[in-house]
Design a protein around this motif. Structure first.
Motif, short mmCIF file in Angstrom:
data_model
loop_
_atom_site.label_atom_id
_atom_site.label_comp_id
_atom_site.label_asym_id
_atom_site.label_seq_id
_atom_site.Cartn_x
_atom_site.Cartn_y
_atom_site.Cartn_z
N SER A 14 0.95 4.10 -2.93
CA SER A 14 0.52 5.57 -2.75
C SER A 14 1.89 6.45 -3.22
O SER A 14 1.49 7.38 -3.77
CB SER A 14 0.44 5.84 -1.28
OG SER A 14 -1.00 5.27 -1.12
N ASP B 37 -10.56 2.06 2.98
CA ASP B 37 -9.65 0.53 2.93
C ASP B 37 -9.77 0.23 4.60
O ASP B 37 -8.84 0.83 5.06
CB ASP B 37 -8.48 0.28 2.17
CG ASP B 37 -8.26 -1.13 1.99
OD1 ASP B 37 -8.91 -1.70 2.89
OD2 ASP B 37 -7.29 -1.58 1.10
N GLN C 34 0.87 -1.00 0.08
CA GLN C 34 0.05 -0.06 -0.16
C GLN C 34 0.80 1.19 0.11
O GLN C 34 0.61 2.31 -0.80
CB GLN C 34 -0.98 -0.03 1.10
CG GLN C 34 -1.79 -1.11 1.35
CD GLN C 34 -2.75 -1.15 -0.07
OE1 GLN C 34 -3.39 -0.30 -0.66
NE2 GLN C 34 -2.79 -2.51 -0.42
#
Length: 331
Positions: free
Chosen positions: A79, A297, A75
């Motif tokens: 990003s 999320d 993640q």
């Protein structure tokens, strides 16, 4: 005292015709090893029978945390790629996720040592896990890329370089490293690097915990206990207890000669405290939620709930009373 005992410390006795392995060792070598392994297996079976639930919970906690960290790193990378992250952000996530990986390694070592009945060894690795937790939490709380100390992660990552020159000199002093490898030009470059780092971060940077000097008033002697105080954790007692298993101190000697054959109480202490510190460390790196493109999320919350449940199994017997995470770790 009757008898004159002669010693020659450091003497090397070369093998020769007059030297041989003790006869009972040579003849019964295989039997000795088999007996030792049988004894070790018996000890492992005894511990497994006493602490099966705790050991299984610890193993699952390590596995779940490893999967959660892998997810978090994916993640972070996504990003940074999507938004073109800054150097501070890149270094921050590289440092925190890397230190969290060390936490998993230390926690797995603790499990292996507990399974083998090596409680003192587990205590020693618990000391490592304490330090890893403090470092991770301090950087996570005070070194956010958008916070007051965005360079903290870089200061931590660079810190080992300030000791490179002295390490090179120590290696040369052993006589085991050729001067052609660490010649005068290399030493000069290492000294220049050291001076550049001190010029960038300050003279206190060359101390053991110098990477964190910007978090304290000038000329403050930074210690692990002072670092822990930045995250509202009182670590002095835990640090002292674990130190006796790490250092060759009188306290460690007393603990060793007075050790009882029954070390189950030590098992409970190490498993409960170790799992607590471990989960706190992972909480500093696993995001509770991720908001992206108008969507939230909550996968991280599920990971953390699983970790919390497994950790609770290790404190259910009251070996170490459960406490809320330090306030500073909520961010």
């Amino acid at each position: 005292m009757n008898g004159d005992f002669a010693f020659e410390i450091g003497r090397l006795i070369p093998p020769g015709p007059e030297m041989h392995i003790a006869e009972h060792v040579r003849v019964h070598w295989a039997e000795l090893i088999a007996a030792e392994r049988e004894q070790e297996n018996a000890e492992r079976n005894r511990i497994a029978a006493l602490h099966r639930q705790s050991l299984e919970a610890m193993r699952l906690l390590a596995l779940v945390s490893n999967d959660a960290l892998t997810w978090a790193k994916q993640q972070f990378s996504k990003s940074l790629e999507d938004e073109g992250g800054s150097q501070d952000e890149t270094e921050y996530y590289a440092v925190t996720s890397g230190v969290a990986g060390r936490a998993i390694e230390a926690f797995e070592d603790i499990i292996c040592l507990l399974e083998a009945g090596r409680i003192d060894g587990a205590h020693a690795r618990l000391r490592s896990l304490q330090e890893i937790f403090v470092v991770t939490a301090v950087i996570a709380v005070h070194g956010q890329p958008d916070g007051e100390h965005p360079n903290l992660a870089r200061a931590y990552a660079d810190h080992h370089r300030v000791f490179a020159r002295s390490l090179a000199e120590e290696l040369l002093a052993t006589g085991n490293v050729k001067s052609q490898i660490l010649d005068e030009k290399v030493l000069i470059r290492l000294e220049q690097m050291r001076e550049e780092l001190i010029g960038r971060y300050g003279s206190e940077y060359k101390s053991l915990w110098g990477w964190a000097v910007e978090l304290f008033p000038p000329k403050t002697r930074v210690t692990l206990v002072r670092l822990a105080s930045l995250i509202d954790v009182e670590l002095a007692a835990l640090n002292s207890i674990a130190s006796s298993h790490v250092h060759a101190s009188s306290e460690g000697w007393h603990a060793f000669i007075a050790a009882d054959d029954d070390t189950t109480g030590g098992f409970d202490y190490v498993s409960a405290l170790g799992s607590g510190l471990f989960v706190l460390t992972m909480q500093c790196v696993i995001p509770l939620s991720i908001s992206r493109d108008g969507e939230v999320d909550l996968s991280g919350e599920a990971w953390l709930q699983s970790m919390g449940h497994l950790q609770s199994l290790l404190t259910a017997d009251g070996a170490v009373s459960g406490e809320d995470p330090p306030e500073a770790c909520h961010r």
